[in-house]
Each structure stands twice: as C-alpha cells, then as structure tokens.
Design a protein around this motif. Structure first.
Motif, mmCIF file in Angstrom:
data_model
loop_
_atom_site.group_PDB
_atom_site.id
_atom_site.type_symbol
_atom_site.label_atom_id
_atom_site.label_comp_id
_atom_site.label_asym_id
_atom_site.label_seq_id
_atom_site.Cartn_x
_atom_site.Cartn_y
_atom_site.Cartn_z
ATOM 1 N N HIS A 151 23.344 -106.003 18.348
ATOM 2 C CA HIS A 151 21.990 -105.447 18.357
ATOM 3 C C HIS A 151 21.701 -104.703 19.664
ATOM 4 O O HIS A 151 20.633 -104.840 20.266
ATOM 5 N N GLY A 152 22.691 -103.925 20.096
ATOM 6 C CA GLY A 152 22.500 -103.064 21.256
ATOM 7 C C GLY A 152 22.711 -103.712 22.604
ATOM 8 O O GLY A 152 22.524 -103.057 23.638
ATOM 9 N N ARG A 153 23.127 -104.974 22.632
ATOM 10 C CA ARG A 153 23.348 -105.648 23.913
ATOM 11 C C ARG A 153 24.752 -106.242 23.957
ATOM 12 O O ARG A 153 25.161 -106.982 23.048
ATOM 13 N N CYS A 154 25.482 -105.936 25.014
ATOM 14 C CA CYS A 154 26.817 -106.506 25.215
ATOM 15 C C CYS A 154 26.678 -107.949 25.688
ATOM 16 O O CYS A 154 26.003 -108.221 26.687
ATOM 17 N N GLU A 155 27.345 -108.859 24.978
ATOM 18 C CA GLU A 155 27.272 -110.277 25.330
ATOM 19 C C GLU A 155 28.599 -110.827 25.843
ATOM 20 O O GLU A 155 28.614 -111.762 26.643
ATOM 21 N N PHE A 156 29.724 -110.254 25.381
ATOM 22 C CA PHE A 156 31.039 -110.772 25.757
ATOM 23 C C PHE A 156 31.993 -109.616 26.047
ATOM 24 O O PHE A 156 31.853 -108.520 25.492
ATOM 25 N N VAL A 157 32.968 -109.902 26.904
ATOM 26 C CA VAL A 157 34.026 -108.943 27.210
ATOM 27 C C VAL A 157 35.371 -109.643 27.033
ATOM 28 O O VAL A 157 35.603 -110.715 27.603
ATOM 29 N N PRO A 175 27.736 -111.481 32.783
ATOM 30 C CA PRO A 175 28.475 -110.281 33.151
ATOM 31 C C PRO A 175 29.966 -110.525 33.385
ATOM 32 O O PRO A 175 30.780 -109.678 33.083
ATOM 33 N N TRP A 176 30.352 -111.694 33.963
ATOM 34 C CA TRP A 176 31.781 -111.922 34.206
ATOM 35 C C TRP A 176 32.046 -113.411 34.411
ATOM 36 O O TRP A 176 32.590 -113.846 35.408
ATOM 37 N N GLU A 177 31.659 -114.218 33.420
ATOM 38 C CA GLU A 177 31.872 -115.664 33.462
ATOM 39 C C GLU A 177 33.009 -116.005 32.506
ATOM 40 O O GLU A 177 32.873 -115.864 31.286
ATOM 41 N N TRP A 178 34.130 -116.458 33.060
ATOM 42 C CA TRP A 178 35.313 -116.737 32.246
ATOM 43 C C TRP A 178 35.028 -117.862 31.256
ATOM 44 O O TRP A 178 34.352 -118.848 31.584
ATOM 45 N N LEU A 179 35.537 -117.703 30.039
ATOM 46 C CA LEU A 179 35.326 -118.689 28.985
ATOM 47 C C LEU A 179 36.638 -119.392 28.645
ATOM 48 O O LEU A 179 37.684 -118.736 28.531
ATOM 49 N N PRO A 241 40.736 -116.515 14.272
ATOM 50 C CA PRO A 241 40.003 -117.724 14.680
ATOM 51 C C PRO A 241 39.955 -117.888 16.191
ATOM 52 O O PRO A 241 40.859 -117.461 16.910
ATOM 53 N N PHE A 242 38.883 -118.488 16.662
ATOM 54 C CA PHE A 242 38.750 -118.856 18.062
ATOM 55 C C PHE A 242 39.107 -120.330 18.226
ATOM 56 O O PHE A 242 38.863 -121.148 17.338
ATOM 57 N N HIS A 243 39.654 -120.649 19.378
ATOM 58 C CA HIS A 243 39.944 -122.041 19.725
ATOM 59 C C HIS A 243 39.350 -122.324 21.101
ATOM 60 O O HIS A 243 39.680 -121.625 22.056
ATOM 61 N N PRO A 244 38.457 -123.300 21.222
ATOM 62 C CA PRO A 244 37.957 -124.174 20.154
ATOM 63 C C PRO A 244 37.011 -123.448 19.200
ATOM 64 O O PRO A 244 36.444 -122.413 19.539
ATOM 65 N N ALA A 249 30.521 -120.159 16.594
ATOM 66 C CA ALA A 249 29.062 -120.250 16.552
ATOM 67 C C ALA A 249 28.432 -119.581 17.765
ATOM 68 O O ALA A 249 27.361 -118.966 17.659
ATOM 69 N N GLU A 250 29.093 -119.687 18.923
ATOM 70 C CA GLU A 250 28.519 -119.072 20.125
ATOM 71 C C GLU A 250 28.455 -117.555 19.992
ATOM 72 O O GLU A 250 27.457 -116.935 20.351
ATOM 73 N N PHE A 251 29.512 -116.952 19.468
ATOM 74 C CA PHE A 251 29.478 -115.510 19.238
ATOM 75 C C PHE A 251 28.462 -115.175 18.143
ATOM 76 O O PHE A 251 27.698 -114.217 18.256
#
Length: 272
Positions: A151-157, A175-179, A241-244, A249-251
């Motif tokens: 919806h027009g906003r970048c949330e993840f890189v 902006p740059w928090e490692w997941l 798929p993402f792990h975990p 759900a977060e995305f």
C-alpha cells in the motif's frame, strides 16, 4: 494476486514494458543500459555487444544468461531442455548460435500458467531483452535489494548476494533491522552494511508501487546509480515459505487485500 487482473500487473511482469513504466515514474537514469529488444532471436547473431551483458526473456522469471569474463572458466551454456535457469559463462563460451537456440526456446514457452497461476505473464509479448550486466567495483555481480512495498510503503528489504558463488539471503525490517528469517538460502557470513542510499532506494520503490496494494521492487546499486532490475507481483511465485512460519503473518499484516479482488472471477481482466 490470483484475482487481481488489472493490466498494471501485466506491465510489471513485462520486462520491456516495465522499463517504460520506470522511465515515466522515476526516470530512465534508474534503468540498466538496454542493448537490444528483439522480436526474433536470430537477430542476436549480428549484435555488437560488450564483453559483459545479460540475455533474458521478457515474459518470465528465472531464465537468464549472464556473460562476463568473471564466470567459472569451465561453465558452459545449458542444453535446451535445461535452459530455463540462471547461467553465467565467459564470452568465449557464449556461442551466438547456441544463444539463439536458447532464446528461441524461451519465447516458445508460456510461462506462469501452472499451479501458482501467475496469469499476467501469459499476456506479455514474448521477446528477448539484452542489457547491461550490473557489477560491483570488484567485477562481481551486484547485490540484489528486493523491497517489499505494501500500500505504497516499504516495510521489508531482502538482500540476495553472491549469485553464482556462495549465495546468501538476508531480510531486514525497515529501515535496517536484521530479521532471524530464512527464505531457503543461508544468511551472509558477514554483517551487511546499510546502503548509504537506502532512503533514496525506499523512495524510488514507494513511487513505483504507489498505484498498487503490493509490489516487490528489485534494485541494484552500481557505483552511484540506483537501478531497477525487476518489478514483481509474484515473489517466488507466491509459494516460497518463510522459516520460522511466524514471519508469514508478520509480512501479511501489512497487506489488506482489496475487496474488489475477492468478488471477481479468476479470468476477468480489467479493460484499463
């Protein structure tokens, strides 16, 4: 995305039309140099190309031939039955007649009509794109920054590095928090530094995605240039798929699927 049949998605899927779209929104300076756009693969034979270039079809994903002197000296072009893949070869291994055969095979394929139903690719004119190879100062293939815009906003890189070598993949929350998230590839062995131009990259991605509810914008940083490599509504065919699993759900929390998509048939396409 199965039910989102706006023609804008065809523009995103079409690697040629995407270039016109990017030019209209953020300017041609944010595109790799185009060497040729071919309706007929046989025209590859007579092209005057540099030592480094990329060949790919306009109507699909995952099929690329990269040509540069940095490739493994033993690497060769694939056989026709295995050519829908990423390949990196040296110029002396990039026989033009074989490239023609590979490109001809590519344009004969109807991409994206399998179980994942990436319908937009089926509406893209099938052509061959030849463009600039994007490299870092050391000559290696540039890192790929994939920005997820909801919806027009970048949330993840997502950062993919080391293609054709030791591939790695890392995810960051803006902006740059490692997941601590895996999409299937190993994380980088070294901590990745935030690009100095990250704010501008996010601005470009958000401008390109401003007219849609979701888009992944793939960017490269080459010298001082921010270049758009791809726009996709179907990251990994929507089936990676993402792990975990909690990151699914977060995305997903950032994406509200418009009601209009839920009320329409799979085959219905907007007129404009």
């Amino acid at each position: 995305m199965l039910r989102d049949h706006r023609r804008l998605l065809i523009t995103f899927a079409d690697k040629a039309a995407m270039r016109d779209y990017v030019t209209s929104i953020v300017g041609q300076r944010h595109l790799p140099t185009l060497y040729a756009l071919l309706d007929h693969p046989a025209d590859l034979v007579d092209l005057d190309l540099p030592d480094r270039y990329v060949v790919k079809p306009t109507h699909g994903s995952g099929a690329v031939v990269v040509v540069s002197s940095d490739a493994d000296p033993n690497a060769t072009l694939p056989s026709i039955d295995a050519c829908w893949a990423y390949t990196h070869v040296r110029p002396e291994r990039a026989d033009r007649s074989t490239l023609v055969d590979i490109s001809q095979y590519w344009i004969e394929q109807l991409y994206g009509q399998g179980p994942n139903r990436e319908w937009a690719y089926g509406a893209v004119p099938r052509r061959i794109l030849v463009e600039e190879m994007l490299v870092k100062p050391n000559g290696k293939i540039a890192d790929d920054y994939k920005l997820f815009v909801f919806h027009g906003r970048c949330e993840f890189v997502q950062v993919d590095a080391g293609r054709f070598e030791r591939r790695s993949q890392d995810f960051y929350r803006r902006p740059w928090e490692w997941l601590p998230l895996s999409g299937g590839l190993p994380h980088s062995a070294d901590e990745l530094q935030q690009p100095e131009c990250l704010a501008e990259m996010i601005e470009i991605a958000e401008r390109l995605a401003s007219d849609t509810d979701f888009l992944r914008v793939d960017l490269y940083v080459v010298d001082s240039r921010i270049l758009v490599g791809e726009l996709t509504s179907y990251p990994a065919g929507g089936d990676s798929p993402f792990h975990p699993e909690s990151f699914d759900a977060e995305f997903g929390q950032y994406w509200t699927v418009p009601r209009a998509y839920l009320d329409r048939d799979f085959g219905e396409t907007d007129v404009c």
